[in-house]
Design a protein around this motif. Structure first.
Motif, PDB file in Angstrom:
ATOM      1  N   SER A  21       0.833  -1.208   0.000  1.00 46.57           N
ATOM      2  CA  SER A  21       0.000   0.000   0.000  1.00 46.57           C
ATOM      3  C   SER A  21       0.864   1.253   0.000  1.00 46.57           C
ATOM      4  O   SER A  21       0.646   2.188  -0.779  1.00 46.57           O
ATOM      5  CB  SER A  21      -0.918  -0.012   1.232  1.00 46.57           C
ATOM      6  N   GLY A  22       1.863   1.292   0.890  1.00 50.72           N
ATOM      7  CA  GLY A  22       2.736   2.450   0.966  1.00 50.72           C
ATOM      8  C   GLY A  22       3.579   2.637  -0.275  1.00 50.72           C
ATOM      9  O   GLY A  22       3.734   3.767  -0.770  1.00 50.72           O
ATOM     10  N   ILE A  39       8.680   5.064   2.523  1.00 49.46           N
ATOM     11  CA  ILE A  39       7.231   5.138   2.724  1.00 49.46           C
ATOM     12  C   ILE A  39       6.657   3.741   2.958  1.00 49.46           C
ATOM     13  O   ILE A  39       5.762   3.555   3.802  1.00 49.46           O
ATOM     14  CB  ILE A  39       6.550   5.813   1.524  1.00 49.46           C
ATOM     15  N   ALA A  40       7.158   2.748   2.220  1.00 52.95           N
ATOM     16  CA  ALA A  40       6.688   1.374   2.405  1.00 52.95           C
ATOM     17  C   ALA A  40       6.956   0.898   3.829  1.00 52.95           C
ATOM     18  O   ALA A  40       6.091   0.305   4.484  1.00 52.95           O
ATOM     19  CB  ALA A  40       7.354   0.448   1.396  1.00 52.95           C
ATOM     20  N   TYR A  41       8.173   1.169   4.327  1.00 50.42           N
ATOM     21  CA  TYR A  41       8.533   0.726   5.679  1.00 50.42           C
ATOM     22  C   TYR A  41       7.723   1.453   6.744  1.00 50.42           C
ATOM     23  O   TYR A  41       7.225   0.834   7.697  1.00 50.42           O
ATOM     24  CB  TYR A  41      10.027   0.945   5.912  1.00 50.42           C
ATOM     25  N   ILE A  42       7.572   2.761   6.596  1.00 47.12           N
ATOM     26  CA  ILE A  42       6.826   3.545   7.586  1.00 47.12           C
ATOM     27  C   ILE A  42       5.362   3.117   7.616  1.00 47.12           C
ATOM     28  O   ILE A  42       4.753   2.988   8.682  1.00 47.12           O
ATOM     29  CB  ILE A  42       6.954   5.042   7.273  1.00 47.12           C
ATOM     30  N   THR A  43       4.786   2.876   6.430  1.00 50.76           N
ATOM     31  CA  THR A  43       3.396   2.433   6.373  1.00 50.76           C
ATOM     32  C   THR A  43       3.233   1.075   7.042  1.00 50.76           C
ATOM     33  O   THR A  43       2.260   0.823   7.756  1.00 50.76           O
ATOM     34  CB  THR A  43       2.920   2.345   4.914  1.00 50.76           C
ATOM     35  N   ASP A  65      13.632  -6.407  14.915  1.00 49.96           N
ATOM     36  CA  ASP A  65      13.497  -7.687  14.203  1.00 49.96           C
ATOM     37  C   ASP A  65      13.696  -7.455  12.707  1.00 49.96           C
ATOM     38  O   ASP A  65      12.905  -6.760  12.064  1.00 49.96           O
ATOM     39  CB  ASP A  65      12.106  -8.282  14.473  1.00 49.96           C
ATOM     40  N   TRP A  66      14.739  -8.073  12.159  1.00 49.08           N
ATOM     41  CA  TRP A  66      15.095  -7.853  10.751  1.00 49.08           C
ATOM     42  C   TRP A  66      14.002  -8.288   9.790  1.00 49.08           C
ATOM     43  O   TRP A  66      13.921  -7.802   8.658  1.00 49.08           O
ATOM     44  CB  TRP A  66      16.381  -8.609  10.412  1.00 49.08           C
ATOM     45  N   ARG A  67      13.119  -9.180  10.223  1.00 49.61           N
ATOM     46  CA  ARG A  67      12.101  -9.702   9.314  1.00 49.61           C
ATOM     47  C   ARG A  67      11.137  -8.619   8.838  1.00 49.61           C
ATOM     48  O   ARG A  67      10.630  -8.676   7.706  1.00 49.61           O
ATOM     49  CB  ARG A  67      11.315 -10.825   9.999  1.00 49.61           C
ATOM     50  N   TYR A  68      10.882  -7.621   9.673  1.00 45.15           N
ATOM     51  CA  TYR A  68       9.943  -6.568   9.290  1.00 45.15           C
ATOM     52  C   TYR A  68      10.521  -5.678   8.198  1.00 45.15           C
ATOM     53  O   TYR A  68       9.847  -5.354   7.213  1.00 45.15           O
ATOM     54  CB  TYR A  68       9.551  -5.745  10.521  1.00 45.15           C
ATOM     55  N   LEU A  69      11.772  -5.285   8.376  1.00 45.76           N
ATOM     56  CA  LEU A  69      12.427  -4.486   7.338  1.00 45.76           C
ATOM     57  C   LEU A  69      12.538  -5.283   6.050  1.00 45.76           C
ATOM     58  O   LEU A  69      12.252  -4.762   4.963  1.00 45.76           O
ATOM     59  CB  LEU A  69      13.806  -4.041   7.812  1.00 45.76           C
ATOM     60  N   ALA A 136       0.761   7.988   9.036  1.00 42.97           N
ATOM     61  CA  ALA A 136       2.117   8.518   8.813  1.00 42.97           C
ATOM     62  C   ALA A 136       2.410   8.633   7.320  1.00 42.97           C
ATOM     63  O   ALA A 136       3.002   9.625   6.864  1.00 42.97           O
ATOM     64  CB  ALA A 136       3.142   7.608   9.495  1.00 42.97           C
ATOM     65  N   ARG A 137       1.984   7.646   6.548  1.00 43.14           N
ATOM     66  CA  ARG A 137       2.164   7.694   5.088  1.00 43.14           C
ATOM     67  C   ARG A 137       1.482   8.906   4.483  1.00 43.14           C
ATOM     68  O   ARG A 137       2.084   9.639   3.685  1.00 43.14           O
ATOM     69  CB  ARG A 137       1.580   6.422   4.470  1.00 43.14           C
ATOM     70  N   ASP A 138       0.239   9.133   4.881  1.00 39.89           N
ATOM     71  CA  ASP A 138      -0.525  10.239   4.298  1.00 39.89           C
ATOM     72  C   ASP A 138       0.050  11.602   4.702  1.00 39.89           C
ATOM     73  O   ASP A 138       0.044  12.538   3.906  1.00 39.89           O
ATOM     74  CB  ASP A 138      -1.989  10.137   4.719  1.00 39.89           C
ATOM     75  N   VAL A 139       0.555  11.700   5.937  1.00 42.45           N
ATOM     76  CA  VAL A 139       1.187  12.948   6.362  1.00 42.45           C
ATOM     77  C   VAL A 139       2.436  13.222   5.522  1.00 42.45           C
ATOM     78  O   VAL A 139       2.654  14.342   5.041  1.00 42.45           O
ATOM     79  CB  VAL A 139       1.549  12.886   7.860  1.00 42.45           C
ATOM     80  N   LEU A 140       3.265  12.205   5.313  1.00 42.42           N
ATOM     81  CA  LEU A 140       4.489  12.377   4.543  1.00 42.42           C
ATOM     82  C   LEU A 140       4.204  12.680   3.074  1.00 42.42           C
ATOM     83  O   LEU A 140       4.994  13.369   2.413  1.00 42.42           O
ATOM     84  CB  LEU A 140       5.363  11.124   4.659  1.00 42.42           C
TER      85      LEU A 140
END
Length: 208
Positions: A21-22, A39-43, A65-69, A136-140
């Protein structure tokens, strides 16, 4: 399936969906590679990081946790490569938002309960987990957040989180307590898009 593994899969699936989505939103704004990845990571992880800070899960899983990044980067790169196909989907950003919304609202509520918080806190943090990254995505990207508009968005997350908390308090089987709330949240959000369901909206006073 072990309950811990099940909820980890739910969390990573939500991360993947929100990252798409991000990345799609960032690609539409013609951001460069770093911008799309950021943006993808922050979203994908913004809501979870806020939740973990609130419940005292330090450092937040989204940072430690490295899996999220890795999941966010993979989703973003797939979006870049397959962007023409992603764009052919109806409401692509909102479709993946709906998927992530259901997954994160349930996981966020579950994690708050695991850390010993009551039902009210669990439901509220389920909502924060679900909507935080999107806000956060929409603000950025300098646009009005979906959460603040008339659409059924946070309300769907509320329904999913509340049902998940109810299921855990009534000791439903893990599969029912997980996937039923996810499905309810997704269907509510998806139908609101297709059928144009909205919360009441109040215009300006015409007498002024």
């Amino acid at each position: 399936m072990n309950e811990h593994i099940l909820f980890n899969l739910v969390d990573l699936a939500g991360t993947f969906a929100f990252a798409i989505s991000g990345a799609t939103a960032a690609r539409r704004c013609n951001l460069d590679l770093f911008g799309i990845l950021a943006i993808a990571y922050i979203t994908a992880c913004g809501g979870g990081i806020a939740r973990d800070l609130c419940i005292g899960a330090i450092p937040p899983a989204g940072l430690s946790d490295w899996r999220y990044l890795a999941t966010a980067v993979i989703a973003a790169m797939l979006t870049i490569v397959a962007y023409p196909w992603v764009e052919r989907l109806t409401y692509p950003v909102r479709l993946f938002d709906a998927m992530g919304l259901g997954l994160f609202s349930v996981y966020g509520a579950h994690k708050a309960l695991v850390f010993g918080h009551n039902a009210e806190v669990a439901i509220l943090l389920g909502i924060v987990t679900a909507v935080g990254g999107g806000m956060a995505r929409d603000v950025l990207l300098a646009r009005v957040s979906i959460v603040l508009e008339k659409e059924i968005y946070a309300s769907a997350a509320l329904a999913g989180a509340a049902l998940a908390v109810l299921g855990e308090h009534l000791h439903w089987p893990a599969v029912w307590a997980t996937w039923l709330p996810i499905l309810v949240c997704f269907v509510l959000r998806f139908l609101s898009l297709r059928l144009h369901w909205n919360l009441p909206r109040f215009g300006r006073d015409r007498g002024r």
